[in-house]
Scaffold this active site. Sequence first.
Site: not given
Ligand code: C2E
Ligand code: CA
Ligand code: CA
Length: 277
Positions: A116, A235
Amino acid sequence: LLQQPQASTMPTSKPKQSSLHAQYFSIQDIESGLAAGAFIPYFQPQINLESGLLHGVEALVRWHYGCQIIMPDHFLPIIESQQLILPMTKSVIEQTLKQMISWREAGLPDIQVSINLSAAYLNQLNLPQLMTDLLQEYPVNSSHITFEITERISLESNQPTLDTITRLRLKGFYLSLDDFGTGYSSLAQLDRLPFNEIKIDKSFVMHALSSPISRVIVESSVALAKQLGVRCVAEGIESQACEQFLKDSGCDIGQGYLYSRALPSHAFQQWALEYLK
Ligand code: C2E
Ligand code: CA
Ligand code: CA
Ligand code: CA
């Protein structure tokens, strides 16, 4: 509004993970976490819906804070507002490349790895050059890396960011338009940038079976991807019924709790070896 504790102080009693708020963390906490390598990518599998094979993983950062694991929503806003996104992104990319090499050594087939990026900061990080340097250190093919880009501010007015993204594509990296269908990621971006993939936001996927509007948004996003000849990823797949709906719609790749949550590298490796059996 509930009163927030002062910034830079942790509450004395340990809060539950869900009650942690961004304001509990000070810049100093984050800086020392960065210095200690405490921002760690976890990996969530992505599955080819037609073949059932493992397609790849998305790297999702977690903060190991003492014995707690802090989710990105609780710290990314501060990181982004304090210019700390560059060191964090570098650290996540470097750790991810290291893991790709060790998965290969453990016998996993090459998979697609998504990272990301926060688009607003891309122009400050010389990412094309950084990636060229890193790939000399970690021998990974650029075509195995996909950068997922979310537009949080308008990319339109930001020529350096557009240039960076285009240069990454020219170097052979894949590009994914993240959060597709939300206000952030609009149709206009598809016309402006050389995306290879659209990623339908989980807010639509999770409600596709219960909300007629979400259903139509998912179906039209898949159709749009087909028409444009780009890969389509959904996703937030949590149930078999939802997976079947995405398969029937013709979506290429699925990701969600149905398969697995994001796992630490070693746990993902075990999961994948088991899955591939
Ligand atoms: P995103 O890129 O839209 O990532 C998808 C989010 O949905 C992730 O939350 C993931 O854990 C969650 N997810 C995946 N499958 C499911 C499911 O079946 N049900 C539900 N309820 N959730 C699911 P996460 O890990 O909390 O990350 C949140 C956001 O933080 C990400 O949304 C992304 O925008 C950001 N992010 C995470 N890691 C990075 C990174 O290394 N760099 C940057 N710049 N942003 C990051
Ligand atoms: Ca993503
Ligand atoms: Ca998303
Ligand atoms: Ca997102």
